[in-house]
Write an enzyme that holds these catalytic residues in place. Structure first.
Site, short mmCIF file in Angstrom:
data_model
loop_
_atom_site.label_atom_id
_atom_site.label_comp_id
_atom_site.label_asym_id
_atom_site.label_seq_id
_atom_site.Cartn_x
_atom_site.Cartn_y
_atom_site.Cartn_z
N ASP A 1 47.03 49.81 -12.55
CA ASP A 1 47.50 48.96 -13.63
C ASP A 1 46.83 49.44 -14.90
OD1 ASP A 1 45.25 48.11 -12.09
OD2 ASP A 1 45.23 46.19 -13.09
N GLU B 1 33.75 54.06 -14.84
CA GLU B 1 34.86 53.66 -13.97
C GLU B 1 35.93 54.75 -13.86
OE1 GLU B 1 37.29 51.12 -16.26
OE2 GLU B 1 38.15 50.05 -14.56
O1 LIG Z 1 41.63 42.66 -15.34
C1 LIG Z 1 42.66 43.58 -15.29
C2 LIG Z 1 42.85 44.19 -13.92
O2 LIG Z 1 41.61 44.69 -13.46
C3 LIG Z 1 41.55 45.20 -12.17
O3 LIG Z 1 42.07 46.53 -12.12
C4 LIG Z 1 41.22 47.60 -12.40
O4 LIG Z 1 39.92 47.47 -11.83
C5 LIG Z 1 39.86 47.35 -10.39
C6 LIG Z 1 38.41 47.29 -10.01
O5 LIG Z 1 37.77 48.50 -10.22
C7 LIG Z 1 40.58 48.51 -9.71
O6 LIG Z 1 40.68 48.25 -8.34
C8 LIG Z 1 41.97 48.70 -10.30
O7 LIG Z 1 42.51 49.89 -9.76
C9 LIG Z 1 41.86 48.84 -11.81
O8 LIG Z 1 43.10 49.10 -12.38
C10 LIG Z 1 42.26 44.34 -11.13
O9 LIG Z 1 42.35 45.00 -9.89
C11 LIG Z 1 43.64 43.93 -11.59
O10 LIG Z 1 44.25 43.11 -10.65
C12 LIG Z 1 43.46 43.21 -12.92
O11 LIG Z 1 44.67 42.69 -13.34
#
Ligand SMILES: OC[C@H]1O[C@H](O[C@H]2O[C@H](CO)[C@@H](O)[C@H](O)[C@H]2O)[C@H](O)[C@@H](O)[C@@H]1O
Length: 621
Positions: free
Chosen positions: A374, A574
């Protein structure tokens, strides 16, 4: 398990709205002026009229709202979303909206009292904003800060210098750094506080039985797919108990919800993330030979398998000879703004005029979050136009790799459990999916697997069309090379390596996520640890010399860049901007985060795989 309740239809509010209240009160008004017979007739007439109104409104409701599944969230999340909006509108320096949705309700206050205080606070404010000082006072009085409910936990299996740690890392500078990365597990380790266990309704953090490793910074909860690379790193760090605890936590989520949640928060119950639980169990088993874990995992994995292969997640593509191929897609059970980014989603959807369009857009946004990527141009019909996000219309290559891997893992585990028939059933399922890869995704000319755009809503089987393959180049087009099914034939791997070399994805610091710089975080110039690891590991496991050389080269670039970024910023990131060594990534809806679970895991995994000779400099040549 949460029920997949349909979205509340506008019909439920019909009788509380004023014109209908008027009709309901009509007969008694007439009673004084007309006789009983006429009154009965009038009542019957009104009832008929109401019935017709009701039918009309119902048919409108059906055609004007998206009918997909919705898993409802908690009253606390709903309230925190209101608070989040007020905070964003009130604070001159825009706060991270996630901070507000991660607050927990202080004892002894109850939510309804807090809500009425908040109603008074915002009363008279047209845009819901309030003076910052008043907002701060309100938040401090009724809420504990985000993160307070995850308490520090010293991992019991952590030692600062584990025996047999990274034996092939000979270079002193790299060894010192690798130890520092290993020590970061302590800072990312936590335990859900007793307060959450005692009063879960006061928290958006979900209770989990074992200690956790979080990604870091704003991500103060466990994430599903991140945990795979965290576990790979923990295994390198010889932290087997912590690794097993993470799997126990994720299995507990499957037991409660029927699937592993995106993350362990009440606002993530409407979606999952890339399904890697079986791969986690497999990696741990490979090292520990823990059969008890395998026995516990089998029923849980069967439940998870069903989730991804039924309902809206399942799609059927028919080939030219009339054979059906079953594959899966991401499909979130949500059609509203994501609570953690509510204001952002509302703004993005503001150009849509109908409720139906808005709901579909919100579902596609939440579905992109389920994909873990995302956001990305991968999910856009007309990139880079964000409002054309249509994630539910994509049959993604990588999701189906994870599921093919799940089938192979379950078959392997059933073999261990002595269930020959079960194992054969899953081998067959994996063969069928592999065939679907050939028919639906593989593109001989491009030498890679391409995502497939559905022509319909995916509820019925649809016929494969060449023009529905997405010809754009993404790192995920090469994800299948990760698994043995696709890296065991040397000639085949040769084709894929050539395509990867010519793809434009190989950058100075690693593999680009895509070739489009859209401003979204899962696009160029960013590179992400999980995608580097899958492609590198797959190439390294093949028997083809060129593939192995390529794998090592990519891994060395990634490590050098992570090292340089660490030395200049003092932290692990990240994501990286792979167009330049030592740059961290950006874009997307939140500030770049540090910590960082999966990046640490992949650094350690690469160092374990390739070592680092004493005479090879870590500073790029
Ligand atoms: O708050 C926005 C989004 O954040 C997350 O996505 C991002 O961080 C995660 C943790 O590291 C990772 O798994 C993901 O691939 C990233 O894009 C969350 O998972 C989303 O649901 C959220 O909307």
């Amino acid at each position: 398990m949460n029920s997949h309740r349909p979205n509340p239809s506008p019909i439920s509010t019909l009788f509380s709205s004023s014109p209908y209240k008027f009709f309901l009160s009509f007969p008694p008004l007439l009673a004084t002026s007309i006789n009983r017979k006429r009154q009965r007739f009038t009542s019957l007439f009104l009832l008929l009229f109401l019935f017709l109104c009701l039918s009309f409104a119902t048919s409108m409701a059906v055609s004007d709202s998206d009918s997909g599944p919705v898993v409802h969230t908690t009253p606390l999340v709903t309230f925190l979303q209101r608070l989040q909006l007020t905070a964003i509108r009130s604070c001159p320096k825009k706060p991270d909206p996630k901070v507000y949705i991660d607050l927990s309700l202080k004892l002894p206050h109850d939510l309804s009292t807090v809500e009425s205080v908040f109603d008074d606070l915002t009363a008279g404010s047209r845009d819901m904003s309030v003076p910052v000082e008043k907002l701060k006072k309100f938040v401090n009085e009724y809420f504990d800060p985000a993160g307070k409910d995850l308490v520090h936990h010293e991992p019991e299996d952590f030692v600062s210098d584990p025996t047999e740690f990274l034996l092939n890392v000979e270079n002193k500078q790299v060894r010192v750094w690798a130890r520092e990365v290993h020590c970061l597990w302590k800072t990312l380790s936590g335990r859900v506080s007793d307060a959450v266990i005692e009063s879960p309704d006061r928290h958006t953090l979900l209770p989990l039985p074992e200690p956790v490793i979080i990604p870091g910074s704003r991500f103060r909860e466990v994430y599903y797919w991140d945990s795979y690379w965290v576990i790979k790193g923990l295994l390198t760090s010889k932290m087997f108990t912590t690794a097993q605890g993470l799997v126990t936590n994720l299995m507990s989520l499957v037991e409660t919800y029927g699937y592993v949640l995106n993350g362990a928060r009440a606002y993530y119950t409407n979606r999952s993330q890339p399904p890697l639980l079986s791969s986690m169990v497999y990696e741990i088993y490979k090292v520990t030979k823990d059969e008890e874990l395998v026995m516990k995992a089998i029923p849980v994995l069967l439940k998870e398998y069903e989730f991804w292969n039924s309902g809206k997640h399942k799609v059927v593509i028919r080939d030219a000879s009339g054979n059906d191929h079953i594959l899966s897609r991401y499909y979130a059970m949500w059609n509203m703004p994501r609570p953690e980014s509510s204001v952002f989603d509302q703004e993005s959807a503001s150009g849509f005029s109908s409720t139906l369009e808005k709901q579909r857009f919100h579902r596609d946004i939440a579905t992109a979050a389920e994909s873990g990527c995302d956001f990305s141009t991968r999910w856009m019909r007309h990139p880079p136009n964000f409002t054309t996000m249509a994630t539910t219309s994509v049959v993604p290559v990588d999701l189906n790799v994870f599921l093919l891997k799940m089938e192979l893992d379950i078959a392997f585990m059933m073999e261990i459990a002595g269930d020959k028939n079960g194992s054969e059933r899953f081998v067959k399922a994996s063969e069928a999916r592999k065939k679907a890869f050939e028919i639906v995704f593989w593109n001989e000319k491009a030498g890679q697997w391409l995502d497939y755009w559905l022509s319909s809503n995916g509820d019925e089987p649809e016929t494969w069309k060449a023009e529905n393959q997405n010809n754009n180049v993404f790192a995920s087009n090469f994800a299948p090379i990760w698994i043995s099914s696709f890296h065991s034939d040397e000639n085949f791997v040769k084709k894929v390596v050539k395509a990867l070399e010519n793809s434009g994805l190989i950058a100075p610091a690693g593999i680009l996520t895509s070739l489009t710089n859209s401003g979204q975080q899962w696009d160029a110039p960013n590179g992400w640890a999980p995608q580097q690891e899958m492609i590198v590991t797959g190439l390294a496991r093949s028997d083809l010399k060129e593939a192995k050389v390529m794998a090592e080269e990519i891994a060395r670039r990634w490590i050098r860049s992570s090292y340089r970024a660490y030395k200049t910023s003092g932290t692990i990131h990240e994501k990286l901007d792979v167009s330049e060594i030592g740059e961290y990534g950006g874009g997307g809806e939140y500030k770049p985060q540090t910590g960082f679970g999966w990046s640490n895991g992949v650094i350690l995994t690469f160092l374990e795989e390739f070592g680092w000779p004493s005479d090879l400099s870590i500073i790029e040549p």
